[in-house]
Design a protein around this motif. Sequence first.
Motif, PDB file in Angstrom:
ATOM      1  N   LYS A  63       0.567  -0.904  -0.088  1.00  0.00           N
ATOM      2  CA  LYS A  63      -0.086   0.031  -0.236  1.00  0.00           C
ATOM      3  C   LYS A  63       0.908   0.894  -0.057  1.00  0.00           C
ATOM      4  CE  LYS A  63      -3.482  -2.128   2.834  1.00  0.00           C
ATOM      5  NZ  LYS A  63      -4.539  -1.486   3.802  1.00  0.00           N
ATOM      6  N   LYS A  64       0.398   2.445  -0.250  1.00  0.00           N
ATOM      7  CA  LYS A  64       0.998   3.517  -0.051  1.00  0.00           C
ATOM      8  C   LYS A  64       0.933   3.873   1.388  1.00  0.00           C
ATOM      9  CE  LYS A  64      -1.502   7.702  -1.294  1.00  0.00           C
ATOM     10  NZ  LYS A  64      -1.980   8.138  -2.278  1.00  0.00           N
ATOM     11  N   ASN A  65       2.914   4.717   1.363  1.00  0.00           N
ATOM     12  CA  ASN A  65       3.629   4.798   2.907  1.00  0.00           C
ATOM     13  C   ASN A  65       3.805   3.290   3.445  1.00  0.00           C
ATOM     14  OD1 ASN A  65       2.532   7.615   1.831  1.00  0.00           O
ATOM     15  ND2 ASN A  65       0.768   7.678   3.323  1.00  0.00           N
ATOM     16  N   HIS A  66       4.118   2.875   2.624  1.00  0.00           N
ATOM     17  CA  HIS A  66       4.549   1.723   3.089  1.00  0.00           C
ATOM     18  C   HIS A  66       6.282   1.877   3.118  1.00  0.00           C
ATOM     19  CE1 HIS A  66       1.220  -2.013   4.247  1.00  0.00           C
ATOM     20  NE2 HIS A  66       1.349  -0.629   4.388  1.00  0.00           N
ATOM     21  N   CYS A  67       7.259   0.929   3.656  1.00  0.00           N
ATOM     22  CA  CYS A  67       8.948   1.460   3.819  1.00  0.00           C
ATOM     23  C   CYS A  67       8.830  -0.243   4.029  1.00  0.00           C
ATOM     24  CB  CYS A  67       9.220   2.111   4.497  1.00  0.00           C
ATOM     25  SG  CYS A  67      10.784   2.119   4.831  1.00  0.00           S
ATOM     26  N   VAL A  68      10.303  -0.586   3.098  1.00  0.00           N
ATOM     27  CA  VAL A  68      11.163  -1.698   3.409  1.00  0.00           C
ATOM     28  C   VAL A  68      12.628  -1.260   2.941  1.00  0.00           C
ATOM     29  CG1 VAL A  68       9.862  -3.555   2.337  1.00  0.00           C
ATOM     30  CG2 VAL A  68      10.696  -2.243   1.223  1.00  0.00           C
ATOM     31  N   LYS A  96       9.677   2.812  16.527  1.00  0.00           N
ATOM     32  CA  LYS A  96       8.065   2.449  16.438  1.00  0.00           C
ATOM     33  C   LYS A  96       7.007   2.573  15.321  1.00  0.00           C
ATOM     34  CE  LYS A  96       9.385   7.273  17.888  1.00  0.00           C
ATOM     35  NZ  LYS A  96       9.742   8.921  17.713  1.00  0.00           N
ATOM     36  N   ARG A  97       7.426   1.682  14.305  1.00  0.00           N
ATOM     37  CA  ARG A  97       7.649   1.053  13.272  1.00  0.00           C
ATOM     38  C   ARG A  97       7.687  -0.347  13.414  1.00  0.00           C
ATOM     39  NH1 ARG A  97       2.627   4.327  11.863  1.00  0.00           N
ATOM     40  NH2 ARG A  97       3.648   6.600  12.181  1.00  0.00           N
ATOM     41  N   GLY A  98       8.013  -0.291  14.342  1.00  0.00           N
ATOM     42  CA  GLY A  98       7.890  -2.393  13.841  1.00  0.00           C
ATOM     43  C   GLY A  98       7.002  -2.754  14.783  1.00  0.00           C
ATOM     44  N   LYS A  99       6.139  -4.337  13.921  1.00  0.00           N
ATOM     45  CA  LYS A  99       4.991  -5.226  14.331  1.00  0.00           C
ATOM     46  C   LYS A  99       5.332  -6.201  14.508  1.00  0.00           C
ATOM     47  CE  LYS A  99       1.970  -1.240  14.734  1.00  0.00           C
ATOM     48  NZ  LYS A  99       2.426  -0.625  15.569  1.00  0.00           N
ATOM     49  N   LEU A 100       4.617  -6.874  15.053  1.00  0.00           N
ATOM     50  CA  LEU A 100       4.524  -8.787  15.512  1.00  0.00           C
ATOM     51  C   LEU A 100       3.012  -8.781  15.082  1.00  0.00           C
ATOM     52  CD1 LEU A 100       6.433  -8.321  18.884  1.00  0.00           C
ATOM     53  CD2 LEU A 100       7.187  -9.343  16.674  1.00  0.00           C
ATOM     54  N   PRO A 101       2.528 -10.090  14.883  1.00  0.00           N
ATOM     55  CA  PRO A 101       1.040 -10.394  14.530  1.00  0.00           C
ATOM     56  C   PRO A 101       0.147  -9.537  15.852  1.00  0.00           C
ATOM     57  CG  PRO A 101       3.292 -12.859  14.628  1.00  0.00           C
ATOM     58  CD  PRO A 101       3.462 -11.373  15.108  1.00  0.00           C
ATOM     59  N   ASN A 102      -0.629  -9.910  14.838  1.00  0.00           N
ATOM     60  CA  ASN A 102      -1.867  -9.434  16.164  1.00  0.00           C
ATOM     61  C   ASN A 102      -2.013  -7.492  15.885  1.00  0.00           C
ATOM     62  OD1 ASN A 102      -3.297 -11.472  15.283  1.00  0.00           O
ATOM     63  ND2 ASN A 102      -2.103 -12.611  18.058  1.00  0.00           N
ATOM     64  N   LYS A 103      -0.431  -6.967  14.445  1.00  0.00           N
ATOM     65  CA  LYS A 103      -0.609  -5.601  15.282  1.00  0.00           C
ATOM     66  C   LYS A 103      -0.242  -5.341  16.457  1.00  0.00           C
ATOM     67  CE  LYS A 103      -4.200  -4.444  11.848  1.00  0.00           C
ATOM     68  NZ  LYS A 103      -5.246  -3.646  11.521  1.00  0.00           N
ATOM     69  N   LEU A 112       8.110 -10.886  13.502  1.00  0.00           N
ATOM     70  CA  LEU A 112       8.536  -9.147  12.938  1.00  0.00           C
ATOM     71  C   LEU A 112       8.653  -9.410  11.380  1.00  0.00           C
ATOM     72  CD1 LEU A 112       9.310  -6.653  13.462  1.00  0.00           C
ATOM     73  CD2 LEU A 112      11.439  -6.967  12.485  1.00  0.00           C
ATOM     74  N   LYS A 113       7.374  -8.501  11.749  1.00  0.00           N
ATOM     75  CA  LYS A 113       7.060  -8.072   9.491  1.00  0.00           C
ATOM     76  C   LYS A 113       8.075  -7.493   8.955  1.00  0.00           C
ATOM     77  CE  LYS A 113       1.864  -8.490  10.157  1.00  0.00           C
ATOM     78  NZ  LYS A 113       2.003  -9.251  10.790  1.00  0.00           N
ATOM     79  N   THR A 114       8.292  -7.800   7.910  1.00  0.00           N
ATOM     80  CA  THR A 114       9.919  -6.852   7.084  1.00  0.00           C
ATOM     81  C   THR A 114       9.232  -5.775   6.901  1.00  0.00           C
ATOM     82  OG1 THR A 114       9.218  -8.060   5.554  1.00  0.00           O
ATOM     83  CG2 THR A 114      10.503  -9.784   6.847  1.00  0.00           C
ATOM     84  N   PHE A 115       8.487  -5.447   7.026  1.00  0.00           N
ATOM     85  CA  PHE A 115       7.396  -4.082   5.694  1.00  0.00           C
ATOM     86  C   PHE A 115       7.327  -2.912   7.295  1.00  0.00           C
ATOM     87  CE2 PHE A 115       4.142  -6.319   5.482  1.00  0.00           C
ATOM     88  CZ  PHE A 115       3.193  -5.570   5.992  1.00  0.00           C
ATOM     89  N   PHE A 116       7.147  -1.844   7.450  1.00  0.00           N
ATOM     90  CA  PHE A 116       6.464  -0.936   7.765  1.00  0.00           C
ATOM     91  C   PHE A 116       5.696  -0.021   7.956  1.00  0.00           C
ATOM     92  CE2 PHE A 116      10.832  -1.666   8.242  1.00  0.00           C
ATOM     93  CZ  PHE A 116      11.213  -2.027  10.443  1.00  0.00           C
ATOM     94  N   LYS A 117       4.883   0.268   8.282  1.00  0.00           N
ATOM     95  CA  LYS A 117       3.589   0.897   7.474  1.00  0.00           C
ATOM     96  C   LYS A 117       4.043   2.618   8.412  1.00  0.00           C
ATOM     97  CE  LYS A 117      -0.023  -2.030   8.001  1.00  0.00           C
ATOM     98  NZ  LYS A 117      -1.072  -2.407   8.067  1.00  0.00           N
ATOM     99  N   LEU A 118       3.962   3.865   7.472  1.00  0.00           N
ATOM    100  CA  LEU A 118       4.347   5.321   7.832  1.00  0.00           C
ATOM    101  C   LEU A 118       3.065   5.878   7.348  1.00  0.00           C
ATOM    102  CD1 LEU A 118       8.259   4.884   5.768  1.00  0.00           C
ATOM    103  CD2 LEU A 118       7.321   4.979   8.427  1.00  0.00           C
TER     104      LEU A 118
END
Length: 163
Positions: A37-42, A77-84, A120-126
Amino acid sequence: KETARQKTLRVAIIRIKGTPSMKVDMRKTLDLLCLYKKNHCVVVPSTPAYLGMLNVVKNAVTWGEIDEPTFKMLLEKRGKLPNKEPLTEVYLKEKMKMGFEEFSKKFMEFKAELKEVPGLKTFFKLSPPRHGFERKGIKTQFSMGGALGYRKNKINDLMQRMI
């Protein structure tokens, strides 16, 4: 000489444009990069394979060399695990036996990878950048005053506005 130096760098890629009216090969390449999606970062190494992928999607993303403090802030600040659930210092110490500071240092030196942290999810939602993108908007290349394309170290300024 240039390729040997580029392999020691990490590149942050941020998706700027959405999916409608996008060519199929560009859409598939964005999916391979996990930019859904838009504003996603890797954050990826600057190998020839990733640079080739960037050449395909250069009209939908912006990228540049990320530095260690920005990566550490991104992870905290933006690192996410399962279930957000957010990534915490306690979880990182429990699973990897190191904190944010040490992990980000090892990651930038290619001694650790994001996929080594379990879950850990390998992408970050900004979020969208505070004060917006550059003056000429998201349809123009960065070198011409817009937001798309390669922006060297200025990616860190943009990411800090988006975190």
